[in-house]
Structures are given as structure tokens and as C-alpha cells.
Design a protein around this motif. Structure first.
Motif, PDB file in Angstrom:
ATOM      1  N   VAL A 151       1.006  -1.191  -0.073  1.00  0.00           N
ATOM      2  CA  VAL A 151       0.050  -0.015   0.039  1.00  0.00           C
ATOM      3  C   VAL A 151       0.806   1.250  -0.159  1.00  0.00           C
ATOM      4  O   VAL A 151       1.935   1.330   0.262  1.00  0.00           O
ATOM      5  N   THR A 152       0.333   2.049  -0.719  1.00  0.00           N
ATOM      6  CA  THR A 152       1.163   3.464  -0.650  1.00  0.00           C
ATOM      7  C   THR A 152       0.606   4.717  -0.063  1.00  0.00           C
ATOM      8  O   THR A 152      -0.688   4.647   0.363  1.00  0.00           O
ATOM      9  N   GLU A 153       1.322   5.394   0.317  1.00  0.00           N
ATOM     10  CA  GLU A 153       0.882   6.749   1.191  1.00  0.00           C
ATOM     11  C   GLU A 153       1.381   8.060   0.793  1.00  0.00           C
ATOM     12  O   GLU A 153       2.674   8.036   0.393  1.00  0.00           O
ATOM     13  N   LEU A 186       2.761   9.258  -4.318  1.00  0.00           N
ATOM     14  CA  LEU A 186       2.360   8.129  -3.521  1.00  0.00           C
ATOM     15  C   LEU A 186       3.852   7.284  -3.407  1.00  0.00           C
ATOM     16  O   LEU A 186       4.249   6.726  -4.180  1.00  0.00           O
ATOM     17  N   SER A 188       5.086   3.620  -1.413  1.00  0.00           N
ATOM     18  CA  SER A 188       5.111   2.375  -0.432  1.00  0.00           C
ATOM     19  C   SER A 188       6.314   2.579   0.708  1.00  0.00           C
ATOM     20  O   SER A 188       7.239   3.045   0.388  1.00  0.00           O
ATOM     21  N   GLY A 241      -5.389   1.222   1.606  1.00  0.00           N
ATOM     22  CA  GLY A 241      -5.625   1.764   0.353  1.00  0.00           C
ATOM     23  C   GLY A 241      -6.268   2.967   0.299  1.00  0.00           C
ATOM     24  O   GLY A 241      -6.622   3.524  -0.844  1.00  0.00           O
ATOM     25  N   GLU A 244      -4.771   6.316  -0.909  1.00  0.00           N
ATOM     26  CA  GLU A 244      -3.928   6.262  -2.234  1.00  0.00           C
ATOM     27  C   GLU A 244      -4.124   7.156  -3.056  1.00  0.00           C
ATOM     28  O   GLU A 244      -4.424   6.782  -4.245  1.00  0.00           O
ATOM     29  N   TYR A 245      -4.232   8.490  -2.725  1.00  0.00           N
ATOM     30  CA  TYR A 245      -4.464   9.493  -3.640  1.00  0.00           C
ATOM     31  C   TYR A 245      -3.747  10.930  -3.147  1.00  0.00           C
ATOM     32  O   TYR A 245      -3.720  10.882  -1.939  1.00  0.00           O
TER      33      TYR A 245
END
Length: 277
Positions: A151-153, A186, A188, A241, A244-245
Motif C-alpha cells: 500500500v502507498t501513502e 505516493l 510504499s 488503500g 492512496e491519492y
């Protein structure tokens, strides 16, 4: 030029954002008080009897909640604090909130309907969790070990949050605005490790661990149960998730882009032992 005679109160003035907001206002010669359990004004969210004294003769408040707006007690505390602030004559509150947390959104709405002027700054995860927070040991050890996958942040620099908060306290054009602030990319946790490896010129790896292993590690490090519970919530629910934007809240508020994570690492080399100076 008209002199600014407003009086400012920073709740959580020893925290990552609070300390920076306090220092920036003080550096401009403004009348600012810092409130915390270890600050010039004693303030404890668990002791409501400490709240009133901190609000005497205050015009505007920067409000951060410890340990996090996600905990069950937060909405009741925020509602009581806003009501008390209004009675004491406070005119404006800027609230630091978190993305993707239903309880935090409830707290935002309480501030927005408090009858006070307000600004909400809804932030993503802080870059500074790695330089002056609980994840700094991971960088020193060379392994970021967390119960999270790919998941990305959009990690945000605390200096950017500070600038948005200060602007909201000093300029009424930010009244009634909700600024969702993120970094410009974004990433991970593995990508973060790669950035640290590249900039520090030493290996920093990412390892996904189980939630149980993470909790056990926190317990052995002496982390209190409430913080462990909050982190468990963040890793098992918030990092699913939903965030994630990227949002341009920093640019909306300040007219400039947010800082990139690589810039943050370069600017904070002295914080990472073994890094190139």
C-alpha cells in the motif's frame, strides 16, 4: 502596518507540528503560549480541569489531540473543548486532523459546527515519523519492519503542515477552509527504504511482518498500550488503500507545492546516524 495584538495558544506545543507552529509565531514576535503536559502552560487531555486556565485571554487556538483523534474519547473531548473555548472568548480554532479516520471526521464536524471561526488541516502520515518519531530506530537499524504490504501513502512534511497552520492563524482568508494536505507522490514503505538507501549511501531494507510480531516488538520497547492500540488501528484499517491519492491542499493554502520525500531525507541527514553529512 497594523500591529498584530492577537494571542495564540498552541495545544501540543511540544509535538512535531505544535513545536514548529509555536516557534514560527514566536519568531515573528507574536504573543503565543504553548500548552502541553510538559510546556509553559500545563494542559492534559485526560484532565479537563486543566483546559480552562490555558484559554484565558486567547484569540486563536491551534488544536492537536493526543494521542490521536481516532480514539473513542476524542469526539467528546473536542466537543467540550470547543464549548469551553467559546465561553472563554476564543474566536478561531485550527484543528489538525487525520485522513481516512471516521472518528477524526466526527471531530472535524464538531469544530465546524462549534460557532467559532475554524480551519481544518487534514494530514497524511508525517515524514518526520522517520527522523524524530517512532520509526527513527528502523533507519538506524537498517530495516523498516512493519505490518504493511505494498500500500502507498502520500507522506507529508511537517514543515508544510506548519506553514499551512500558521497561515490559517494569521490570515482570515483561510477561515472556513478544509485543507487536505499530502505530499506530491505516493510511496510504499519499500520505496521509502529505497530512498533512504540512495540518499544515505547505506542499505535500508523493508520487511513486512505480522501484526502480532509488531505488537510484541512495541511491547518489548515499552510502548504504552493506548499507542499500540492506535498503531494497530492505523496499520490494519487506515492503511488499506483508502488514502492512496494525492491532494493539493498545501498548494491551495500556500500557492506552492508540497515537499518531496527525497528532499526531506536530504534536509535531515543529521537525524539519521550513519548517514552522509
Amino acid at each position: 502596518m497594523q500591529q498584530n495584538t492577537s494571542k495564540y495558544l498552541i495545544i501540543g506545543a511540544t509535538g512535531k507540528t505544535g513545536a514548529r507552529v509555536y516557534n514560527k509565531l514566536a519568531g515573528q514576535g507574536l504573543n503565543v503560549k504553548g500548552a502541553s503536559r510538559h510546556g509553559e502552560v500545563y494542559f492534559d487531555w485526560r484532565s479537563p480541569e486543566t483546559w480552562g486556565a490555558s484559554l484565558v485571554d486567547i484569540d486563536a487556538v491551534y488544536l492537536t489531540y493526543y494521542p490521536d483523534l481516532a480514539i473513542p474519547e476524542a469526539p467528546e473531548d473536542i466537543a467540550k473543548f470547543c464549548a469551553l473555548a467559546k465561553i472563554k472568548g476564543v474566536k478561531h480554532i485550527t484543528l489538525l486532523s487525520g485522513r481516512g479516520e471516521p472518528a477524526a471526521k466526527v471531530c472535524e464536524e464538531l469544530v465546524q459546527t462549534s460557532g467559532l471561526s475554524w480551519t481544518v488541516v487534514r494530514a497524511s502520515w508525517f515524514n518526520q515519523n522517520f527522523s524524530e518519531g517512532m520509526f527513527r530506530d528502523f533507519i538506524d537499524a537498517g530495516t523498516i519492519a512493519l505490518p504493511v504490504g505494498a500500500v502507498t501513502e502520500p507522506f507529508i512534511d511537517v514543515a508544510d503542515i506548519c506553514d499551512v497552520v500558521v497561515a490559517s492563524l494569521l490570515n482570515s482568508k483561510h477561515n472556513g477552509k478544509l485543507y487536505e494536505v499530502t505530499g506530491p507522490e505516493l510511496l510504499s514503505f519499500k520505496q521509502l527504504a529505497d530512498i533512504f538507501t540512495q540518499v544515505l549511501h547505506r542499505s535500508v531494507n523493508f520487511r513486512q511482518i505480522s501484526q502480532n510480531e509488531f505488537v510484541s516488538q512495541m511491547q518489548s520497547d515499552g510502548v504504552d498500550s493506548q499507542t499500540i492500540e492506535m498503531l494497530t488501528y492505523l496499520f490494519t484499517e487506515v492503511l488499506d488503500g483508502r488514502n492512496e491519492y494525492i491532494v493539493d491542499g498545501v498548494e491551495q493554502a500556500l500557492g506552492r507545492p508540497a515537499k518531496r520525500f527525497t528532499e526531506f531525507v536530504v534536509d535531515n541527514l543529521q537525524a539519521f546516524s550513519g548517514g552522509s553529512q
